[in-house]
Scaffold this active site. Structure first.
Site, mmCIF file in Angstrom:
data_model
loop_
_atom_site.group_PDB
_atom_site.id
_atom_site.type_symbol
_atom_site.label_atom_id
_atom_site.label_comp_id
_atom_site.label_asym_id
_atom_site.label_seq_id
_atom_site.Cartn_x
_atom_site.Cartn_y
_atom_site.Cartn_z
ATOM 1 N N GLU A 117 0.807 -1.220 0.000
ATOM 2 C CA GLU A 117 0.000 0.000 0.000
ATOM 3 C C GLU A 117 0.841 1.271 0.000
ATOM 4 O O GLU A 117 0.399 2.308 -0.504
ATOM 5 C CB GLU A 117 -0.946 0.007 1.209
ATOM 6 C CG GLU A 117 -2.079 -1.005 1.114
ATOM 7 C CD GLU A 117 -1.716 -2.356 1.709
ATOM 8 O OE1 GLU A 117 -2.609 -3.224 1.817
ATOM 9 O OE2 GLU A 117 -0.525 -2.553 2.046
ATOM 10 N N PHE A 148 -11.223 -6.992 14.336
ATOM 11 C CA PHE A 148 -10.160 -7.439 13.440
ATOM 12 C C PHE A 148 -9.865 -6.374 12.385
ATOM 13 O O PHE A 148 -10.759 -5.887 11.710
ATOM 14 C CB PHE A 148 -10.579 -8.754 12.768
ATOM 15 C CG PHE A 148 -9.565 -9.275 11.792
ATOM 16 C CD1 PHE A 148 -8.316 -9.714 12.224
ATOM 17 C CD2 PHE A 148 -9.850 -9.312 10.431
ATOM 18 C CE1 PHE A 148 -7.386 -10.196 11.315
ATOM 19 C CE2 PHE A 148 -8.927 -9.790 9.517
ATOM 20 C CZ PHE A 148 -7.683 -10.236 9.959
ATOM 21 N N GLN A 149 -8.595 -6.008 12.275
ATOM 22 C CA GLN A 149 -8.100 -5.006 11.325
ATOM 23 C C GLN A 149 -8.772 -3.641 11.505
ATOM 24 O O GLN A 149 -8.988 -2.907 10.543
ATOM 25 C CB GLN A 149 -8.246 -5.494 9.876
ATOM 26 C CG GLN A 149 -7.314 -6.660 9.561
ATOM 27 C CD GLN A 149 -7.208 -6.971 8.087
ATOM 28 O OE1 GLN A 149 -8.131 -6.691 7.304
ATOM 29 N NE2 GLN A 149 -6.094 -7.559 7.689
ATOM 30 N N LYS A 187 -17.592 -0.400 6.311
ATOM 31 C CA LYS A 187 -18.051 -1.458 5.411
ATOM 32 C C LYS A 187 -19.568 -1.441 5.256
ATOM 33 O O LYS A 187 -20.098 -1.648 4.145
ATOM 34 C CB LYS A 187 -17.577 -2.815 5.923
ATOM 35 C CG LYS A 187 -17.797 -3.956 4.942
ATOM 36 C CD LYS A 187 -17.105 -5.231 5.408
ATOM 37 C CE LYS A 187 -17.269 -6.342 4.371
ATOM 38 N NZ LYS A 187 -16.541 -7.588 4.777
ATOM 39 N N MET A 193 24.283 8.836 1.380
ATOM 40 C CA MET A 193 24.298 10.136 2.037
ATOM 41 C C MET A 193 24.617 10.012 3.528
ATOM 42 O O MET A 193 25.340 10.842 4.089
ATOM 43 C CB MET A 193 22.963 10.859 1.833
ATOM 44 C CG MET A 193 22.973 12.303 2.308
ATOM 45 S SD MET A 193 24.135 13.354 1.389
ATOM 46 C CE MET A 193 23.137 13.797 -0.039
#
Length: 591
Positions: free
Chosen positions: A56, A118-119, A168, A480
């Site tokens: 993502e 959940f999640q 949802k 760097m």
């Protein structure tokens, strides 16, 4: 006719795509999951291309690259919990560089919010400091108006990322779809500002009276499409123009009045000119620490005119004598006809006289003795592509070499992470840029460290059938950070030597083409082969391992007090020690 129009009944998921289509979205970058499955199921009914990313974070960077290349709003889509939190780095990258982006995330059902389902993650709370605005939508009726507001906020005023979190059950519920195409109005939000007549008059007086002015081209010039107006201003007043990293291309590098990049790794003559100037005209830039060096000694003899869209940036770091708050393009349209036509030949000759020493020190003039330097790669790439490629660079030494040796004459042809300095940005951002501008020749310039952070997106390139050239500047170090360790930490290389996979075989494993270059004489052939190929080509440039970017203004030092490229008989660490105390542990390089 405008107004509110009713349509057939739709689920919230369908409404999401209906709005995206009407907002002109043609591509979405995303990754499916449980809380966003209704949206993915409805997606099949709509004419929007979906790019399946491998992480993502890549989706956010792709949406970002799409927006930077096109000027349109980029869109990323993810599920709840880890899907949403994986967007965070990309959102912060867009926020610090003022990139218009809308991130849409699924959320657990509204009745489960707060239950540690959940999640479940409070993604609006997580992203509050790194979004221009964000929303939590729990009712299907709110999806359309909220998404319309999100696009308006993202693109208006000072652009930025907006997150819309949709539960949802809101996606699954149905309602009559109502499209309201009247202009969005938000209480208290006034993105359109114009400088006052008196402020403009004072600015004109300062410009006309200055003998040693320098104009700054910031990212705002590119975002506003104001390059032609800037050129008129510079030519009419015969004023030299310096650029920030994100402003490169806003003023043509080949123009006689172009000085080049300013700041920590800017050209020495540019920083010297700023310190000697009696007027700075800053257009669409923030005066961040990588530009100014030590604030107490920054351009101490110069008056400052600051043209900036966001009033929060004015006086924040550098006090302005005249603040012109408004769109840079609108401001320039007022300034150009009002200033006097002037010659400033003595000032330009003074700046020119300071370039001689820099030319002698330039790595292009030094014998390479069979070694391959990153600066050679970038210079030759510029020469071969005639400066016309769209270059997406990652973060680190190669980013600065690209800015120094690939001369940008056109806006939106350099895409890079400026404010956040996000390693791993370039490869996914290039995918977004290529999909925004499919006719462009796109080159990724990336270090071996940053490349490995998001190299999985090579599979996205292969799956989407894209042709992107990837130049890996491979020096076997986190370059760097290694340079800072060399200069300021006694040459103690802690956690910077890096082992990499065989990048040629890695490319081939993804079904792409891999090449390797170890000598300067091989650059032209490899670039030609990449350009002739019908597939994406990854070129592993094995460059000098311990080369450094010069000049360099150490953190907290005066802008004119630079570490210069030493002669071959002097070790760079000796030069650094002779002038500067060790940096504190809090003064970091790129990460």
């Amino acid at each position: 006719m405008t107004g509110m129009t009713g349509d057939a009944r739709r689920t919230g998921a369908q409404i999401l795509w209906e709005v995206l289509v009407r907002e002109g979205v043609d591509v979405v970058f995303g990754y499916p999951g449980g809380a966003v499955m209704p949206a993915y199921d409805a997606m099949l009914q709509y004419p929007i291309r979906h790019v399946l990313v491998r992480h993502e974070q890549g989706a956010a960077h792709m949406a970002d690259g799409y927006a930077r290349a096109s000027g349109r709003v980029g869109v990323a889509l993810a599920t709840s919990g880890p899907g949403a939190t994986n967007l965070v780095t990309g959102i912060a990258t867009a926020m610090l560089d003022s990139i218009p982006m809308v991130c849409i995330t699924g959320q657990v059902g509204s009745k489960l919010i707060g239950s540690d389902a959940f999640q479940e993650t409070d993604i609006t709370g997580v992203t509050l400091p790194i979004t221009k605005h964000n929303y939590l939508v729990t009712h299907v009726e709110d999806i359309a108006p909220t998404l319309r507001q999100a696009f308006y906020v993202a693109r208006s005023g000072r652009p930025g990322p907006v997150l819309v979190d949709i539960t949802k059950d809101a996606q699954q519920a149905s309602t009559d779809f109502v499209w309201d195409d009247r202009p969005v109005r938000l209480p208290g939000y006034r993105p359109d500002r114009k400088p006052g007549a008196e402020d403009l008059k004072r600015a004109v007086a300062l410009i006309d009276g200055a003998e040693r002015p320098v104009v700054f081209c910031g990212h705002g010039v590119v975002a506003a499409g104001a390059g032609a107006l800037l050129r008129e201003l510079a030519e009419k007043g015969e004023m030299p123009v310096a650029s920030t990293l994100l402003g490169l291309g806003g003023f043509p590098a080949s123009h006689p009045l172009s000085l080049g990049m300013m700041g920590m790794h800017g050209e020495a003559w540019v920083n010297q000119a700023i310190q000697e100037a009696d007027l700075l005209v800053a257009l669409g830039m923030r005066f961040d620490d990588r530009v100014t060096g030590k604030l107490e000694s920054y351009a101490a003899r110069a008056k400052k005119i600051h043209c900036e869209l966001d009033p929060a940036e004015v006086h924040k770091n550098v006090r302005a004598d005249v603040a012109l708050v408004g769109d840079v393009g609108e401001t320039l349209r007022a300034l150009v006809p009002a200033i006097a036509k002037r010659e400033r030949r003595a000032w330009l000759e003074r700046i020119e006289s300071t370039k001689g020493d820099c030319a002698v020190r330039d790595i292009q003039t030094l014998p390479h003795c069979g070694r391959l330097f990153a600066a050679h790669v970038l210079h030759d790439l510029w020469r071969i592509t005639e400066g016309k490629a769209l270059v997406v660079s990652d973060v680190g030494q190669h980013q600065m070499w690209e800015a120094q040796y690939y001369k940008h004459d056109f806006p939106r042809k350099l895409i890079t992470s400026g404010g956040l300095g996000t390693m791993g940005f370039a490869l996914p951002a290039a995918i977004g840029a290529k999909l925004a501008c499919p006719e462009e020749e796109v080159w990724v310039v990336v270090g071996d460290g940053g490349f490995q952070m998001t190299a999985a997106e090579l599979s996205t390139i292969a799956q989407e059938g894209l042709k992107i050239h990837v130049a890996v500047i491979n020096n076997g170090y986190l370059g760097m950070v290694r340079q800072w360790q060399q200069f300021f930490y006694g040459g103690r290389y802690s956690a910077t030597p890096m082992r990499s996979p065989d990048f040629v075989k890695l490319a081939e494993a993804h079904g792409l083409v891999g090449l390797r270059v170890t000598e300067r004489e091989q650059i032209a052939g490899a670039v030609a082969a990449a350009r002739a190929s019908t597939d994406t080509v990854v070129i592993d440039f094995r460059v000098e391992q311990e080369d450094s970017v010069y000049p360099m203004v150490p953190a907290g030092a005066d802008l004119h007090d630079m570490i210069r490229r030493p002669s071959p008989l002097v070790e760079p660490v000796q030069v650094a020690r002779a002038h500067f105390a060790p940096a504190s542990a809090s003064e970091t390089a790129d990460s």
